[in-house]
Scaffold this motif. Structure first.
Motif, PDB file in Angstrom:
ATOM      1  N   SER A   1       0.825  -1.207   0.000  1.00  0.00           N
ATOM      2  CA  SER A   1       0.000   0.000   0.000  1.00  0.00           C
ATOM      3  C   SER A   1       0.858   1.256   0.000  1.00  0.00           C
ATOM      4  O   SER A   1       0.458   2.287  -0.532  1.00  0.00           O
ATOM      5  CB  SER A   1      -0.941  -0.004   1.208  1.00  0.00           C
ATOM      6  N   SER A   2       2.068   1.202   0.601  1.00  0.00           N
ATOM      7  CA  SER A   2       2.914   2.385   0.632  1.00  0.00           C
ATOM      8  C   SER A   2       3.465   2.722  -0.742  1.00  0.00           C
ATOM      9  O   SER A   2       3.953   3.816  -0.963  1.00  0.00           O
ATOM     10  CB  SER A   2       4.070   2.172   1.612  1.00  0.00           C
ATOM     11  N   TYR A   3       3.431   1.769  -1.680  1.00  0.00           N
ATOM     12  CA  TYR A   3       3.935   2.005  -3.028  1.00  0.00           C
ATOM     13  C   TYR A   3       2.818   2.219  -4.041  1.00  0.00           C
ATOM     14  O   TYR A   3       3.087   2.410  -5.219  1.00  0.00           O
ATOM     15  CB  TYR A   3       4.818   0.832  -3.477  1.00  0.00           C
TER      16      TYR A   3
ATOM     17  N   ARG B   1      -6.378  20.498 -12.401  1.00  0.00           N
ATOM     18  CA  ARG B   1      -5.102  19.848 -12.124  1.00  0.00           C
ATOM     19  C   ARG B   1      -5.284  18.457 -11.525  1.00  0.00           C
ATOM     20  O   ARG B   1      -6.188  18.232 -10.713  1.00  0.00           O
ATOM     21  CB  ARG B   1      -4.260  20.692 -11.167  1.00  0.00           C
ATOM     22  N   VAL B   2      -4.395  17.577 -11.932  1.00  0.00           N
ATOM     23  CA  VAL B   2      -4.356  16.218 -11.403  1.00  0.00           C
ATOM     24  C   VAL B   2      -2.928  15.927 -10.973  1.00  0.00           C
ATOM     25  O   VAL B   2      -1.989  16.115 -11.758  1.00  0.00           O
ATOM     26  CB  VAL B   2      -4.827  15.173 -12.440  1.00  0.00           C
ATOM     27  N   GLN B   3      -2.767  15.487  -9.716  1.00  0.00           N
ATOM     28  CA  GLN B   3      -1.453  15.134  -9.194  1.00  0.00           C
ATOM     29  C   GLN B   3      -1.386  13.630  -8.930  1.00  0.00           C
ATOM     30  O   GLN B   3      -2.308  13.065  -8.358  1.00  0.00           O
ATOM     31  CB  GLN B   3      -1.152  15.880  -7.896  1.00  0.00           C
ATOM     32  N   VAL B   4      -0.299  13.032  -9.379  1.00  0.00           N
ATOM     33  CA  VAL B   4      -0.018  11.622  -9.117  1.00  0.00           C
ATOM     34  C   VAL B   4       1.299  11.560  -8.358  1.00  0.00           C
ATOM     35  O   VAL B   4       2.315  12.080  -8.828  1.00  0.00           O
ATOM     36  CB  VAL B   4       0.077  10.804 -10.422  1.00  0.00           C
ATOM     37  N   LEU B   5       1.293  10.927  -7.186  1.00  0.00           N
ATOM     38  CA  LEU B   5       2.490  10.854  -6.372  1.00  0.00           C
ATOM     39  C   LEU B   5       2.566   9.507  -5.669  1.00  0.00           C
ATOM     40  O   LEU B   5       1.560   8.815  -5.500  1.00  0.00           O
ATOM     41  CB  LEU B   5       2.530  11.978  -5.330  1.00  0.00           C
ATOM     42  N   GLY B   6       3.763   9.130  -5.280  1.00  0.00           N
ATOM     43  CA  GLY B   6       3.944   7.858  -4.603  1.00  0.00           C
ATOM     44  C   GLY B   6       5.401   7.604  -4.296  1.00  0.00           C
ATOM     45  O   GLY B   6       6.274   8.439  -4.551  1.00  0.00           O
ATOM     46  N   ASN B   7       5.663   6.421  -3.744  1.00  0.00           N
ATOM     47  CA  ASN B   7       7.012   6.018  -3.355  1.00  0.00           C
ATOM     48  C   ASN B   7       7.501   4.870  -4.217  1.00  0.00           C
ATOM     49  O   ASN B   7       6.712   4.042  -4.680  1.00  0.00           O
ATOM     50  CB  ASN B   7       7.033   5.592  -1.884  1.00  0.00           C
ATOM     51  N   VAL B   8       8.803   4.829  -4.409  1.00  0.00           N
ATOM     52  CA  VAL B   8       9.455   3.728  -5.098  1.00  0.00           C
ATOM     53  C   VAL B   8      10.594   3.273  -4.197  1.00  0.00           C
ATOM     54  O   VAL B   8      11.659   3.897  -4.176  1.00  0.00           O
ATOM     55  CB  VAL B   8       9.985   4.144  -6.484  1.00  0.00           C
ATOM     56  N   GLY B   9      10.374   2.227  -3.432  1.00  0.00           N
ATOM     57  CA  GLY B   9      11.374   1.802  -2.470  1.00  0.00           C
ATOM     58  C   GLY B   9      11.361   2.699  -1.243  1.00  0.00           C
ATOM     59  O   GLY B   9      10.574   3.643  -1.133  1.00  0.00           O
ATOM     60  N   PRO B  10      12.261   2.444  -0.312  1.00  0.00           N
ATOM     61  CA  PRO B  10      12.276   3.216   0.940  1.00  0.00           C
ATOM     62  C   PRO B  10      12.881   4.606   0.811  1.00  0.00           C
ATOM     63  O   PRO B  10      12.778   5.400   1.732  1.00  0.00           O
ATOM     64  CB  PRO B  10      13.132   2.340   1.868  1.00  0.00           C
ATOM     65  N   VAL B  11      13.503   4.915  -0.324  1.00  0.00           N
ATOM     66  CA  VAL B  11      14.224   6.181  -0.463  1.00  0.00           C
ATOM     67  C   VAL B  11      13.585   7.107  -1.489  1.00  0.00           C
ATOM     68  O   VAL B  11      13.425   8.301  -1.258  1.00  0.00           O
ATOM     69  CB  VAL B  11      15.700   5.919  -0.840  1.00  0.00           C
ATOM     70  N   PHE B  12      13.177   6.579  -2.634  1.00  0.00           N
ATOM     71  CA  PHE B  12      12.767   7.410  -3.760  1.00  0.00           C
ATOM     72  C   PHE B  12      11.258   7.613  -3.801  1.00  0.00           C
ATOM     73  O   PHE B  12      10.476   6.746  -3.400  1.00  0.00           O
ATOM     74  CB  PHE B  12      13.239   6.799  -5.082  1.00  0.00           C
ATOM     75  N   SER B  13      10.865   8.774  -4.321  1.00  0.00           N
ATOM     76  CA  SER B  13       9.454   9.111  -4.506  1.00  0.00           C
ATOM     77  C   SER B  13       9.318   9.868  -5.821  1.00  0.00           C
ATOM     78  O   SER B  13      10.306  10.259  -6.444  1.00  0.00           O
ATOM     79  CB  SER B  13       8.935   9.958  -3.345  1.00  0.00           C
TER      80      SER B  13
ATOM     81  N   ILE C   1      11.555  13.741  -9.200  1.00  0.00           N
ATOM     82  CA  ILE C   1      11.893  12.578  -8.384  1.00  0.00           C
ATOM     83  C   ILE C   1      12.478  13.089  -7.079  1.00  0.00           C
ATOM     84  O   ILE C   1      13.356  13.958  -7.075  1.00  0.00           O
ATOM     85  CB  ILE C   1      12.911  11.672  -9.097  1.00  0.00           C
ATOM     86  N   GLY C   2      11.994  12.549  -5.966  1.00  0.00           N
ATOM     87  CA  GLY C   2      12.518  12.908  -4.659  1.00  0.00           C
ATOM     88  C   GLY C   2      13.355  11.782  -4.082  1.00  0.00           C
ATOM     89  O   GLY C   2      13.127  10.610  -4.371  1.00  0.00           O
ATOM     90  N   ALA C   3      14.353  12.135  -3.283  1.00  0.00           N
ATOM     91  CA  ALA C   3      15.209  11.154  -2.630  1.00  0.00           C
ATOM     92  C   ALA C   3      15.434  11.583  -1.187  1.00  0.00           C
ATOM     93  O   ALA C   3      15.951  12.678  -0.936  1.00  0.00           O
ATOM     94  CB  ALA C   3      16.542  11.024  -3.359  1.00  0.00           C
ATOM     95  N   GLN C   4      15.018  10.727  -0.237  1.00  0.00           N
ATOM     96  CA  GLN C   4      15.215  10.997   1.185  1.00  0.00           C
ATOM     97  C   GLN C   4      16.520  10.336   1.610  1.00  0.00           C
ATOM     98  O   GLN C   4      16.560   9.202   2.068  1.00  0.00           O
ATOM     99  CB  GLN C   4      14.032  10.461   2.003  1.00  0.00           C
ATOM    100  N   ALA C   5      17.635  11.068   1.446  1.00  0.00           N
ATOM    101  CA  ALA C   5      18.948  10.503   1.727  1.00  0.00           C
ATOM    102  C   ALA C   5      19.133  10.206   3.213  1.00  0.00           C
ATOM    103  O   ALA C   5      19.647   9.148   3.592  1.00  0.00           O
ATOM    104  CB  ALA C   5      20.040  11.461   1.241  1.00  0.00           C
TER     105      ALA C   5
END
Length: 355
Positions: A42-44, A73-85, A105-109
């Motif tokens: 569900s988190s992905y 406007r339409v926004q689509v967002l989510g996570n890819v793995g524990p670091v990337f979004s 692309i976001g990265a939570q270093a």
């Protein structure tokens, strides 16, 4: 013989009891594993949000009017793995045009350090970061529309100071518009801002931006503050715009906003009624693009504007709400200037739905 039969019975009872406990344990483990797996999946799963703004505008000076779909406007967002979004924000009807606003692309270093790569708004300004779902008025402020409205392609780092209520953002960006991503360059835009926010206290934002829309670098400084007390919210922002090499006179922009909200307990559709007021101004300035004579043209005239409004809001939770807004805008220009119908006094009635 009796003893043997007794022992067999005891063994059977032990086995039944053991099997029951083993089955119970296995069921528990399967349930736990399924729960973890479901949470992980569900988190992905992508999230989809959107906002639609339909409006009617009436020019009080010449009697013209128009209907618009200001945003869809339409926004689509989510996570890819524990670091990337990822985040994709597309406006399918910005006054009749389709445009990709954000795609990054976001990265939570680290817990206190994140990065962003792609197309998005440069980290500069306060009111300019209000999207269609968070705007207080039907039309954006002068600062948010004309002076600090820069979306670019680049990279940004955000540092959340662990021991302070402070976030620092800084980025490097392409100097070209988001529709000109094939061009090469030796010069870049730079932007940074700091956000100081205390729980139930004031929010203070300060920033610096250096852009080069054409061939002349422009440096901007901005400071803003917001404070809420009970049902009343105040905001103020000031921007200073300086053109290098003395190619144009420096420009100033400012705004002061007040918003007072009252709860509605008897209405089934709306649960709040608010009243807004905003006074703002900007001096004569250029967007930074040279004209046919290789000079910086005055793209925006000096003016002041008073906006008064009222809004009925129905907040249904989980970012789902509807708002019915009515605004009146009064512009003040220098003597002798005749504005176009797009910049004249008007009444705006708007319906907003966010999901």
């Amino acid at each position: 013989m009796v003893t043997l039969r007794y022992n067999i019975q005891m063994i059977m009872i032990f086995l039944k009891t053991s099997i029951r406990h083993i089955l119970t344990f296995l069921v528990f483990m399967c349930t736990a594993l399924c729960s973890i797996a479901c949470d992980s999946v569900s988190s992905y799963i992508p999230q989809v949000h959107g906002v639609v703004r339909g409006r009617w505008e009436f020019d009080t000076e010449d009697g013209y009017s128009r209907f618009q779909i200001r945003n869809a406007r339409v926004q689509v967002l989510g996570n890819v793995g524990p670091v990337f979004s990822y985040y994709i924000n597309t406006d399918f009807c910005d006054r009749g045009k389709v445009e990709v606003k954000d795609a990054y692309i976001g990265a939570q270093a680290l817990p206190w350090l994140s990065f962003r790569v792609g197309q998005f708004r440069q980290p500069f300004g306060m009111d300019s970061f209000r999207g269609p779902a968070s705007q207080i008025f039907a039309n954006r402020s002068f600062i948010g529309r004309y002076m600090a409205n820069t979306r670019s392609v680049g990279v940004r780092a955000a540092f959340d100071v662990p021991t302070l209520p402070l976030v620092i953002e800084a980025g490097v960006f392409s100097p070209y518009s988001i529709t000109e991503q094939k061009k090469w360059t030796r010069h870049y835009d730079y932007a940074a801002r700091a956000i100081w926010k205390i729980a139930s206290g004031p929010k203070i934002i300060g920033g610096f931006q250096s852009i080069i829309p054409d061939s002349i670098r422009i440096n901007l400084w901005d400071i803003g503050a917001s404070y809420s007390i009970y049902s009343l919210t105040f905001e103020a922002e000031y921007l200073y715009k300086h053109y290098t090499c003395g190619r144009h006179k420096a420009a100033h922009g400012y705004l002061v906003t007040a918003d007072y909200s009252l709860p509605l307990k008897k209405s089934r559709t709306f649960n709040a009624l608010s009243f807004q007021g905003r006074f703002e101004g900007m001096t004569r300035h250029s967007s930074g693009v040279r004209d046919v004579n290789k000079l910086l043209a005055d793209d925006n005239p000096a003016r002041r504007r008073l906006t008064l409004g009222t809004t009925l809001t129905g907040d249904y939770g989980n970012k789902v709400f509807a708002a019915l807004r009515l605004n009146y805008e009064k512009n003040f220009y220098d003597d002798g200037y005749k504005p176009s119908v797009d910049n004249s006094d008007r009444i705006v009635a708007e319906l907003v739905v966010s999901f």
